[in-house]
Design a protein around this motif. Sequence first.
Motif, mmCIF file in Angstrom:
data_model
loop_
_atom_site.group_PDB
_atom_site.id
_atom_site.type_symbol
_atom_site.label_atom_id
_atom_site.label_comp_id
_atom_site.label_asym_id
_atom_site.label_seq_id
_atom_site.Cartn_x
_atom_site.Cartn_y
_atom_site.Cartn_z
ATOM 1 N N UNK A 172 -2.555 -10.273 4.164
ATOM 2 C CA UNK A 172 -1.128 -9.529 4.229
ATOM 3 C C UNK A 172 -1.135 -8.276 2.877
ATOM 4 N N UNK A 173 -0.473 -9.755 1.791
ATOM 5 C CA UNK A 173 -0.536 -9.158 0.160
ATOM 6 C C UNK A 173 -1.666 -8.002 0.465
ATOM 7 N N UNK A 174 -2.593 -8.607 0.061
ATOM 8 C CA UNK A 174 -3.707 -7.348 -0.162
ATOM 9 C C UNK A 174 -3.928 -5.859 0.598
ATOM 10 N N UNK A 175 -3.405 -5.802 1.706
ATOM 11 C CA UNK A 175 -2.918 -4.813 2.190
ATOM 12 C C UNK A 175 -2.065 -4.091 1.974
ATOM 13 N N UNK A 176 -0.543 -4.462 1.763
ATOM 14 C CA UNK A 176 0.051 -4.114 1.255
ATOM 15 C C UNK A 176 -0.137 -3.793 -0.003
ATOM 16 N N UNK A 177 -0.478 -4.100 -0.694
ATOM 17 C CA UNK A 177 -0.438 -3.391 -2.131
ATOM 18 C C UNK A 177 -2.079 -2.398 -2.309
ATOM 19 N N UNK A 178 -2.923 -2.825 -1.293
ATOM 20 C CA UNK A 178 -4.547 -2.325 -2.018
ATOM 21 C C UNK A 178 -4.467 -0.755 -2.410
ATOM 22 N N UNK A 179 -3.923 0.304 -1.628
ATOM 23 C CA UNK A 179 -3.834 1.600 -1.836
ATOM 24 C C UNK A 179 -3.299 1.470 -3.251
ATOM 25 N N UNK A 180 -2.140 1.058 -3.563
ATOM 26 C CA UNK A 180 -1.421 1.076 -4.704
ATOM 27 C C UNK A 180 -2.455 0.903 -5.884
ATOM 28 N N UNK A 181 -3.206 0.170 -5.429
ATOM 29 C CA UNK A 181 -3.998 -0.024 -6.865
ATOM 30 C C UNK A 181 -5.597 1.548 -6.722
#
Lengths: 278, 254
Positions: free
Chosen positions: A267-276
């Motif tokens: 979940x953390x990876x999905x909600x962060x991924x696009x910002x990086x």
Amino acid sequence: MPWPELGRHERLALELTAGLGLTALLLSIALVAGWFAAATPGLIAIAIGGAGLLPRPRHRAAVPPAAEPPWTARITALIFICAAVACAGALAPVTDHDALSYVLPIARHIADAGALRVWSDQAPSMWPQGNQVLLAFVMKMGGDRLGALSAIEWLVAVGAISALARRVSERPEHVPVAIALAIAAPVAAFQVAAAKEDMLLLAATAAALFCLAGPRTAGEAAAAGLFAGIAAGVKYPGLGVALAVLAWIALADRGQRSRHAVIAARRARRSTAASFAS
Amino acid sequence: MDNYGGGRGALNFFITPIRIVIASEMYGGRALIYNPLTYAGLAGLGFASARRRSGPLFFTAAVLYSGWYLTVQNARLLLPAAMLLAPAAADRLVPMMRRSHLVGVAATLALAVPMLLAPVVGLVRAGRYVSNPSTYLDRETEHHADIRWANTHLDPARARLASVFGDVAYFTIPAIGVEPLHQFELAAADLTPHDRFLAACRRQRITHLFAAQGEFDDVGSQLRVVYENPASRLGDVHFFRPAPSEATVIFEIH
């Protein structure tokens, strides 16, 4: 999520934290894919579809308001009134030095380019850009009172802090004091209409820890991961929140640690991924 | 990393939370500090029930503080960590406030005064804007009169301005703040001596330079003054006190 101990405003604050974070994520995906111009109809369609398709939460307060001392509710209401009045400053254009140095220029770059990049005249664009993406969307829509975004995030943060305090405080009458301790400070007063990322980071941190401090279920772990990912996608210190959430789940949930840690990490990876992604 | 903070030694790790309160200017200033009463939450570490309830909050606050300590020591960035100590602090403070009338009054004041700061700041900002919207940015931001001049007198198709001041958002002509943390077109080593700085500006097709009066006197022969302001207002430096000003100049680079 069944969070029966929460008041309506606290539940709404957690939902809005997730909503702001996921909107930033969807906009970031649109920017990476080159679909930023079509983001508005896409978001409207998702909002309408989500409102129509998702089941209505059957929320009932497990602790009726009467169970709390009346003065607790009155002080909490006063705190929320103070927080709401503080938003009046968002009527004015942004004046914060940091916001004018890099937050708004990066958002302007995103709005003009319709893309997420690292711009050579704005080195901080190498950091997560979740809040700048939201600001760029407001700019693209013609909005020029960008402090209104951080003012909304401030109110959401106060609600999320209230939810966290309700879950972890020893007694219900400690909740308003906990909220006041968290937000009654010069740093909060001057950040309300600053258009910076701090308020959304605060909301996402409170929401992640609210889930982490609750029952150790897969659902709470997933929600904690989602909020921690939002924190990490908003501002680089949020990466510490994500790491701490994952470490705590892995270390504390000894019975099901691998499963819950994997759920939270995903979940953390999905909600962060696009910002990086830039 | 930057100019904030008071070092990164082992002892300093433990005394920095106190130094933030008593020497806030080292950590970004008083306007950036959180409520120090949240430190009362650390007393919860001595109680098993508090450790059980707030364990993840203590742990996350420790991770955030450690990360902050090793990177940018700006007090504002500790707000989430301070917020995580607040519930445990309330659990320690409320019983003390009940036991002692004096503690109750002192703690209530220590919470109520900063709590009222947020609405006061919001209302003052709104009042200042509503009183005269057209001059608000001139009054409340830094160097806005200079920025307005540049926007209306320099050709955006030809000019590119380097500003030694960081806030460039209200320029509508191409502009870059030269602070090394904010850009990587000009290396820190390019900023001095000024001969080298101007050569780097030319390399980056920077045509104009916005600086404080007298800052570039040593390379005056390579610059032509196109605008001067003997009292450029620094509107956001103080909120409740009168704004200071400084003499500024915009040069064309030969």
